[in-house]
Write a protein that holds these residues in place. Structure first.
Motif, PDB file in Angstrom:
ATOM      1  N   LEU A 106      19.501  20.235  56.463  1.00 27.99           N
ATOM      2  CA  LEU A 106      20.380  21.195  55.808  1.00 27.99           C
ATOM      3  C   LEU A 106      20.165  21.128  54.305  1.00 27.99           C
ATOM      4  O   LEU A 106      20.233  20.059  53.698  1.00 27.99           O
ATOM      5  CB  LEU A 106      21.849  20.907  56.135  1.00 27.99           C
ATOM      6  CG  LEU A 106      22.849  21.953  55.640  1.00 27.99           C
ATOM      7  CD1 LEU A 106      22.638  23.286  56.362  1.00 27.99           C
ATOM      8  CD2 LEU A 106      24.285  21.479  55.844  1.00 27.99           C
ATOM      9  N   TRP A 107      19.871  22.292  53.721  1.00 27.69           N
ATOM     10  CA  TRP A 107      19.758  22.430  52.276  1.00 27.69           C
ATOM     11  C   TRP A 107      20.806  23.415  51.796  1.00 27.69           C
ATOM     12  O   TRP A 107      21.090  24.418  52.466  1.00 27.69           O
ATOM     13  CB  TRP A 107      18.386  22.951  51.872  1.00 27.69           C
ATOM     14  CG  TRP A 107      17.247  22.047  52.227  1.00 27.69           C
ATOM     15  CD1 TRP A 107      17.277  20.695  52.393  1.00 27.69           C
ATOM     16  CD2 TRP A 107      15.889  22.448  52.464  1.00 27.69           C
ATOM     17  NE1 TRP A 107      16.032  20.225  52.717  1.00 27.69           N
ATOM     18  CE2 TRP A 107      15.155  21.276  52.767  1.00 27.69           C
ATOM     19  CE3 TRP A 107      15.226  23.672  52.448  1.00 27.69           C
ATOM     20  CZ2 TRP A 107      13.792  21.300  53.047  1.00 27.69           C
ATOM     21  CZ3 TRP A 107      13.866  23.697  52.729  1.00 27.69           C
ATOM     22  CH2 TRP A 107      13.163  22.517  53.017  1.00 27.69           C
ATOM     23  N   ALA A 108      21.348  23.154  50.616  1.00 27.79           N
ATOM     24  CA  ALA A 108      22.302  24.060  49.983  1.00 27.79           C
ATOM     25  C   ALA A 108      21.696  24.605  48.705  1.00 27.79           C
ATOM     26  O   ALA A 108      21.050  23.869  47.945  1.00 27.79           O
ATOM     27  CB  ALA A 108      23.608  23.341  49.676  1.00 27.79           C
ATOM     28  N   ALA A 109      21.909  25.891  48.456  1.00 26.53           N
ATOM     29  CA  ALA A 109      21.407  26.536  47.244  1.00 26.53           C
ATOM     30  C   ALA A 109      22.536  27.336  46.608  1.00 26.53           C
ATOM     31  O   ALA A 109      22.836  28.449  47.052  1.00 26.53           O
ATOM     32  CB  ALA A 109      20.233  27.441  47.558  1.00 26.53           C
ATOM     33  N   PRO A 110      23.201  26.807  45.586  1.00 26.35           N
ATOM     34  CA  PRO A 110      24.201  27.615  44.884  1.00 26.35           C
ATOM     35  C   PRO A 110      23.545  28.857  44.287  1.00 26.35           C
ATOM     36  O   PRO A 110      22.491  28.769  43.652  1.00 26.35           O
ATOM     37  CB  PRO A 110      24.698  26.666  43.788  1.00 26.35           C
ATOM     38  CG  PRO A 110      24.373  25.298  44.281  1.00 26.35           C
ATOM     39  CD  PRO A 110      23.104  25.444  45.057  1.00 26.35           C
ATOM     40  N   THR A 111      24.149  30.008  44.518  1.00 31.74           N
ATOM     41  CA  THR A 111      23.526  31.245  44.050  1.00 31.74           C
ATOM     42  C   THR A 111      23.474  31.322  42.527  1.00 31.74           C
ATOM     43  O   THR A 111      22.663  32.051  41.967  1.00 31.74           O
ATOM     44  CB  THR A 111      24.288  32.472  44.594  1.00 31.74           C
ATOM     45  OG1 THR A 111      25.674  32.370  44.223  1.00 31.74           O
ATOM     46  CG2 THR A 111      24.183  32.536  46.105  1.00 31.74           C
ATOM     47  N   ALA A 112      24.308  30.529  41.825  1.00 29.36           N
ATOM     48  CA  ALA A 112      24.307  30.557  40.364  1.00 29.36           C
ATOM     49  C   ALA A 112      23.104  29.838  39.772  1.00 29.36           C
ATOM     50  O   ALA A 112      22.622  30.177  38.696  1.00 29.36           O
ATOM     51  CB  ALA A 112      25.585  29.930  39.821  1.00 29.36           C
ATOM     52  N   THR A 113      22.586  28.827  40.507  1.00 31.37           N
ATOM     53  CA  THR A 113      21.481  28.035  39.977  1.00 31.37           C
ATOM     54  C   THR A 113      20.194  28.196  40.755  1.00 31.37           C
ATOM     55  O   THR A 113      19.111  27.941  40.228  1.00 31.37           O
ATOM     56  CB  THR A 113      21.857  26.551  39.964  1.00 31.37           C
ATOM     57  OG1 THR A 113      22.075  26.112  41.317  1.00 31.37           O
ATOM     58  CG2 THR A 113      23.120  26.321  39.143  1.00 31.37           C
ATOM     59  N   SER A 114      20.282  28.551  42.025  1.00 32.36           N
ATOM     60  CA  SER A 114      19.116  28.723  42.899  1.00 32.36           C
ATOM     61  C   SER A 114      18.313  27.434  43.046  1.00 32.36           C
ATOM     62  O   SER A 114      17.098  27.463  43.224  1.00 32.36           O
ATOM     63  CB  SER A 114      18.205  29.842  42.368  1.00 32.36           C
ATOM     64  OG  SER A 114      18.915  31.046  42.258  1.00 32.36           O
ATOM     65  N   THR A 115      18.990  26.300  42.974  1.00 32.64           N
ATOM     66  CA  THR A 115      18.335  25.006  43.129  1.00 32.64           C
ATOM     67  C   THR A 115      18.695  24.412  44.481  1.00 32.64           C
ATOM     68  O   THR A 115      19.874  24.194  44.777  1.00 32.64           O
ATOM     69  CB  THR A 115      18.779  24.035  42.019  1.00 32.64           C
ATOM     70  OG1 THR A 115      18.467  24.608  40.746  1.00 32.64           O
ATOM     71  CG2 THR A 115      18.070  22.704  42.160  1.00 32.64           C
ATOM     72  N   LEU A 116      17.682  24.139  45.296  1.00 29.91           N
ATOM     73  CA  LEU A 116      17.918  23.609  46.634  1.00 29.91           C
ATOM     74  C   LEU A 116      18.209  22.118  46.586  1.00 29.91           C
ATOM     75  O   LEU A 116      17.519  21.362  45.883  1.00 29.91           O
ATOM     76  CB  LEU A 116      16.699  23.850  47.513  1.00 29.91           C
ATOM     77  CG  LEU A 116      16.459  25.298  47.959  1.00 29.91           C
ATOM     78  CD1 LEU A 116      15.045  25.459  48.481  1.00 29.91           C
ATOM     79  CD2 LEU A 116      17.466  25.690  49.020  1.00 29.91           C
TER      80      LEU A 116
END
Length: 319
Positions: A106-116
């Motif tokens: 599972l990876w998370a990517a905040p849409t504000a930073t686009s960092t996985l």
């Protein structure tokens, strides 16, 4: 009498309403032909796509993000030493899930930073499906003992899903809130199962026709699903009178909905080219797609945007 017989036959096999005028769309090539895209999803203003492959022992992973200008661009990502099987987005975060080394990936990517960033989920053997509302995201997986779990991605807490066996294949998940979710699965005997919870703890079976698979789900108080029986595939809409079905005219692989009455179904034509149609509360709108050399395998929608992927193809549309 003839009209009555025809009506009964159509009801049994799934109806087809008069199609709306075709919608013309342009797909674009992905940034790499070496790594096939497998999953896609959309947040409020950004869509994402991801895939991974291993060739001769070398694993490569591709993650792409759509900019506000509508262009797709690669995003730096970890290497998925396994498979990627799901992608879903809330308003603020997109999650990519799958299996790596026999554990949940599972990876998370905040849409504000686009960092996985990796999200640790203990004891799971692989994320089978993901679902997000605007503010809540969940996944479904198996444990090593075969227990099916619903996992809250905010804190990795989980609850047991009852009514499924260890060898049942999880195929779809849709959540309307933190306590209202639906799970589609296929039993080892080849029959579809649909379960629902309204409290996040107790699960009850939902009565369905004789389906063999629930490929995709989109549920609020009732469900719309991409389903398959022994001979065909349908968009099935749950009503007070049961399930109303519209036959899909091509081989479908996935469905996602922008709302309860607007969904996108993707797959492939008999020629092997990518296919898509929009379902608008029972009316079908076909598409003419420029540059779709391979089947579309996944599609994900927000309330305003949808993105579909093939192995080397990206398709964006506003339903």
């Amino acid at each position: 009498m003839v009209v009555l017989v025809v009506s009964v036959l159509l009801s049994a096999c799934g109806t087809r309403h008069q199609a709306l005028p075709p919608l013309t769309l342009d797909a674009v090539p992905s940034s790499s032909i070496a790594t096939p895209l497998l999953v896609s999803g959309c947040a409020q203003q950004h869509c994402w796509a991801a895939g991974t492959t291993t060739v001769q022992g070398v694993t490569t992973t591709l993650v792409e993000r759509q900019t506000l200008a509508g262009q797709w661009t690669p995003v730096a990502s970890p290497v998925a030493t396994g498979t990627i099987s799901a992608l879903a987005c809330s308003d603020t975060t997109c999650f990519i899930g799958g299996t790596a080394n026999g554990q949940d990936l599972l990876w998370a990517a905040p849409t504000a930073t686009s960092t996985l960033a990796p999200v640790p989920i203990a004891d799971g053997t692989g994320i089978a499906a993901l679902s997000c509302t605007a503010t809540f995201c969940a996944g479904v997986d198996h444990t090593a003992t075969g227990t099916v779990r619903l996992v809250d991605l905010a804190d990795a807490s989980s609850t047991t899903v009852t009514g499924l066996a260890a060898h049942d294949t999880l195929t779809a998940l849709s959540c309307a809130s933190a306590t209202e979710c639906w799970i589609g699965a296929t039993t080892s005997a080849g029959a579809a199962v649909l379960l629902a919870t309204t409290d996040g703890v107790s699960w009850l079976p939902v009565t369905t026709p004789s389906w063999v698979s629930v490929l995709s789900l989109s549920c609020t108080t009732t469900c719309v699903g991409l389903v398959q029986d022994a001979s065909s595939q349908y968009i099935a809409r749950q009503t007070n009178q049961g399930w109303h079905s519209d036959r899909v005219p091509f081989v479908a692989s996935a469905m996602s909905c922008a709302s309860a009455g607007v969904c996108v179904v993707v797959g492939q034509h008999a020629t092997g080219e990518g296919a898509a149609e929009l379902w608008r509360s029972g009316q079908i709108q076909p598409t003419i797609i420029h540059y779709a050399p391979t089947p579309f395998t996944a599609v994900g929608c927000s309330a305003t945007d949808c993105a579909a992927v093939g192995a080397t193809t990206l398709l964006s549309l506003r339903p």
